[in-house]
Design a protein around this motif. Sequence first.
Motif, PDB file in Angstrom:
ATOM      1  N   ALA A  40       0.831  -1.212   0.000  1.00 14.66           N
ATOM      2  CA  ALA A  40       0.000   0.000   0.000  1.00 14.66           C
ATOM      3  C   ALA A  40       0.865   1.262   0.000  1.00 14.66           C
ATOM      4  CB  ALA A  40      -0.927  -0.005   1.215  1.00 14.66           C
ATOM      5  N   THR A  41       1.931   1.251   0.769  1.00 16.65           N
ATOM      6  CA  THR A  41       2.826   2.404   0.809  1.00 16.65           C
ATOM      7  C   THR A  41       3.494   2.620  -0.539  1.00 16.65           C
ATOM      8  OG1 THR A  41       3.231   2.021   3.166  1.00 16.65           O
ATOM      9  CG2 THR A  41       4.790   3.445   2.014  1.00 16.65           C
ATOM     10  N   LEU A  42       3.919   1.531  -1.171  1.00 19.78           N
ATOM     11  CA  LEU A  42       4.524   1.647  -2.498  1.00 19.78           C
ATOM     12  C   LEU A  42       3.546   2.215  -3.509  1.00 19.78           C
ATOM     13  CD1 LEU A  42       6.600  -1.655  -2.684  1.00 19.78           C
ATOM     14  CD2 LEU A  42       7.502   0.673  -2.737  1.00 19.78           C
ATOM     15  N   GLU A  43       2.300   1.794  -3.452  1.00 18.72           N
ATOM     16  CA  GLU A  43       1.282   2.317  -4.361  1.00 18.72           C
ATOM     17  C   GLU A  43       1.087   3.816  -4.151  1.00 18.72           C
ATOM     18  OE1 GLU A  43      -2.294   0.012  -3.979  1.00 18.72           O
ATOM     19  OE2 GLU A  43      -1.298  -1.823  -4.644  1.00 18.72           O
ATOM     20  N   ALA A  44       1.094   4.251  -2.884  1.00 20.58           N
ATOM     21  CA  ALA A  44       0.933   5.673  -2.587  1.00 20.58           C
ATOM     22  C   ALA A  44       2.124   6.469  -3.112  1.00 20.58           C
ATOM     23  CB  ALA A  44       0.780   5.881  -1.083  1.00 20.58           C
ATOM     24  N   LEU A  45       3.314   5.952  -2.910  1.00 16.78           N
ATOM     25  CA  LEU A  45       4.511   6.631  -3.419  1.00 16.78           C
ATOM     26  C   LEU A  45       4.499   6.686  -4.947  1.00 16.78           C
ATOM     27  CD1 LEU A  45       7.238   5.187  -1.023  1.00 16.78           C
ATOM     28  CD2 LEU A  45       6.430   7.547  -1.115  1.00 16.78           C
ATOM     29  N   ARG A  46       4.063   5.588  -5.567  1.00 15.89           N
ATOM     30  CA  ARG A  46       3.981   5.546  -7.024  1.00 15.89           C
ATOM     31  C   ARG A  46       2.993   6.599  -7.530  1.00 15.89           C
ATOM     32  NH1 ARG A  46       2.267   0.534  -7.618  1.00 15.89           N
ATOM     33  NH2 ARG A  46       4.299  -0.275  -7.062  1.00 15.89           N
ATOM     34  N   ALA A  47       1.886   6.762  -6.853  1.00  9.23           N
ATOM     35  CA  ALA A  47       0.877   7.753  -7.249  1.00  9.23           C
ATOM     36  C   ALA A  47       1.415   9.181  -7.127  1.00  9.23           C
ATOM     37  CB  ALA A  47      -0.374   7.594  -6.381  1.00  9.23           C
ATOM     38  N   GLN A  48       2.366   9.371  -6.226  1.00  7.87           N
ATOM     39  CA  GLN A  48       2.977  10.688  -6.028  1.00  7.87           C
ATOM     40  C   GLN A  48       4.185  10.902  -6.940  1.00  7.87           C
ATOM     41  OE1 GLN A  48       3.997  10.989  -1.878  1.00  7.87           O
ATOM     42  NE2 GLN A  48       1.969  10.370  -1.215  1.00  7.87           N
ATOM     43  N   GLY A  49       4.499   9.894  -7.736  1.00  5.90           N
ATOM     44  CA  GLY A  49       5.636  10.003  -8.639  1.00  5.90           C
ATOM     45  C   GLY A  49       6.986   9.886  -7.940  1.00  5.90           C
ATOM     46  N   LYS A  50       7.010   9.232  -6.790  1.00 10.67           N
ATOM     47  CA  LYS A  50       8.239   9.122  -6.004  1.00 10.67           C
ATOM     48  C   LYS A  50       8.882   7.744  -6.133  1.00 10.67           C
ATOM     49  CE  LYS A  50       6.884  12.588  -2.642  1.00 10.67           C
ATOM     50  NZ  LYS A  50       6.741  12.899  -1.219  1.00 10.67           N
ATOM     51  N   THR A  51       8.964   7.259  -7.352  1.00  7.45           N
ATOM     52  CA  THR A  51       9.500   5.911  -7.557  1.00  7.45           C
ATOM     53  C   THR A  51      11.025   5.872  -7.577  1.00  7.45           C
ATOM     54  OG1 THR A  51       9.352   6.179  -9.950  1.00  7.45           O
ATOM     55  CG2 THR A  51       7.467   5.155  -8.837  1.00  7.45           C
ATOM     56  N   ARG A  52      11.665   7.023  -7.588  1.00 13.22           N
ATOM     57  CA  ARG A  52      13.120   7.042  -7.630  1.00 13.22           C
ATOM     58  C   ARG A  52      13.735   7.412  -6.276  1.00 13.22           C
ATOM     59  NH1 ARG A  52      14.923   6.504 -12.522  1.00 13.22           N
ATOM     60  NH2 ARG A  52      16.598   7.969 -12.898  1.00 13.22           N
ATOM     61  N   THR A  53      12.915   7.415  -5.232  1.00 15.35           N
ATOM     62  CA  THR A  53      13.414   7.767  -3.906  1.00 15.35           C
ATOM     63  C   THR A  53      14.046   6.553  -3.228  1.00 15.35           C
ATOM     64  OG1 THR A  53      11.322   7.258  -2.799  1.00 15.35           O
ATOM     65  CG2 THR A  53      11.599   9.518  -3.619  1.00 15.35           C
ATOM     66  N   ALA A  54      14.877   6.830  -2.234  1.00 15.39           N
ATOM     67  CA  ALA A  54      15.509   5.754  -1.463  1.00 15.39           C
ATOM     68  C   ALA A  54      14.451   4.935  -0.714  1.00 15.39           C
ATOM     69  CB  ALA A  54      16.523   6.334  -0.484  1.00 15.39           C
ATOM     70  N   THR A  55      13.453   5.635  -0.191  1.00 15.20           N
ATOM     71  CA  THR A  55      12.389   4.940   0.534  1.00 15.20           C
ATOM     72  C   THR A  55      11.664   3.954  -0.371  1.00 15.20           C
ATOM     73  OG1 THR A  55      12.068   6.829   2.009  1.00 15.20           O
ATOM     74  CG2 THR A  55      10.236   5.269   1.830  1.00 15.20           C
ATOM     75  N   TYR A  56      11.347   4.376  -1.560  1.00 17.64           N
ATOM     76  CA  TYR A  56      10.660   3.499  -2.510  1.00 17.64           C
ATOM     77  C   TYR A  56      11.523   2.275  -2.815  1.00 17.64           C
ATOM     78  CZ  TYR A  56       7.889   2.006  -6.505  1.00 17.64           C
ATOM     79  OH  TYR A  56       7.098   1.277  -7.359  1.00 17.64           O
ATOM     80  N   GLN A  57      12.796   2.489  -3.039  1.00 17.63           N
ATOM     81  CA  GLN A  57      13.692   1.375  -3.360  1.00 17.63           C
ATOM     82  C   GLN A  57      13.842   0.426  -2.178  1.00 17.63           C
ATOM     83  OE1 GLN A  57      17.262   3.169  -4.894  1.00 17.63           O
ATOM     84  NE2 GLN A  57      16.211   3.990  -6.685  1.00 17.63           N
ATOM     85  N   GLN A  58      13.943   0.971  -0.959  1.00 21.32           N
ATOM     86  CA  GLN A  58      14.047   0.125   0.225  1.00 21.32           C
ATOM     87  C   GLN A  58      12.776  -0.688   0.448  1.00 21.32           C
ATOM     88  OE1 GLN A  58      14.974   3.078   3.164  1.00 21.32           O
ATOM     89  NE2 GLN A  58      17.185   2.936   2.807  1.00 21.32           N
ATOM     90  N   LEU A  59      11.634  -0.047   0.254  1.00 22.68           N
ATOM     91  CA  LEU A  59      10.364  -0.758   0.419  1.00 22.68           C
ATOM     92  C   LEU A  59      10.181  -1.825  -0.654  1.00 22.68           C
ATOM     93  CD1 LEU A  59       7.967   2.136   1.459  1.00 22.68           C
ATOM     94  CD2 LEU A  59       8.768   0.232   2.881  1.00 22.68           C
ATOM     95  N   THR A  60      10.651  -1.552  -1.863  1.00 20.20           N
ATOM     96  CA  THR A  60      10.584  -2.550  -2.925  1.00 20.20           C
ATOM     97  C   THR A  60      11.413  -3.773  -2.542  1.00 20.20           C
ATOM     98  OG1 THR A  60      10.206  -0.875  -4.616  1.00 20.20           O
ATOM     99  CG2 THR A  60      11.056  -2.996  -5.368  1.00 20.20           C
ATOM    100  N   ALA A  61      12.595  -3.552  -2.001  1.00 21.98           N
ATOM    101  CA  ALA A  61      13.446  -4.659  -1.559  1.00 21.98           C
ATOM    102  C   ALA A  61      12.765  -5.441  -0.433  1.00 21.98           C
ATOM    103  CB  ALA A  61      14.801  -4.137  -1.109  1.00 21.98           C
ATOM    104  N   ARG A  62      12.147  -4.733   0.504  1.00 22.64           N
ATOM    105  CA  ARG A  62      11.457  -5.403   1.613  1.00 22.64           C
ATOM    106  C   ARG A  62      10.267  -6.216   1.090  1.00 22.64           C
ATOM    107  NH1 ARG A  62      12.083  -8.196   5.970  1.00 22.64           N
ATOM    108  NH2 ARG A  62      10.307  -8.078   7.362  1.00 22.64           N
ATOM    109  N   LYS A  63       9.544  -5.663   0.125  1.00 25.86           N
ATOM    110  CA  LYS A  63       8.403  -6.373  -0.452  1.00 25.86           C
ATOM    111  C   LYS A  63       8.859  -7.677  -1.116  1.00 25.86           C
ATOM    112  CE  LYS A  63       4.687  -5.971  -3.828  1.00 25.86           C
ATOM    113  NZ  LYS A  63       4.066  -5.143  -4.856  1.00 25.86           N
ATOM    114  N   LEU A  64       9.953  -7.604  -1.848  1.00 30.31           N
ATOM    115  CA  LEU A  64      10.480  -8.812  -2.495  1.00 30.31           C
ATOM    116  C   LEU A  64      10.927  -9.846  -1.469  1.00 30.31           C
ATOM    117  CD1 LEU A  64      12.493  -7.181  -5.413  1.00 30.31           C
ATOM    118  CD2 LEU A  64      10.326  -8.432  -5.567  1.00 30.31           C
TER     119      LEU A  64
END
Length: 66
Positions: A27-51
């Motif tokens: 859900a957090t990743l979807e919210a960040l994606r909607a805000q266009g924040k896919t290149r942030t460190a937080t987004y990348q860290q959460l993507t790694a955690r999701k995987l």
Amino acid sequence: MMEESERLARFEAVLADWAAEWESVTATLEALRAQGKTRTATYQQLTARKLTLKSMLAPFEERGLL
């Protein structure tokens, strides 16, 4: 020594926590994606955690436990 029912209950609680965390991260990743924040460190860290969570949950899903 811990009884089997207590051990199973603790195991199921951990599994439920992992599943809930996966939902929260998704859900957090979807919210960040909607805000266009896919290149942030937080987004990348959460993507790694999701995987990581997905790979932890996959064997349980394959056996119909989730």
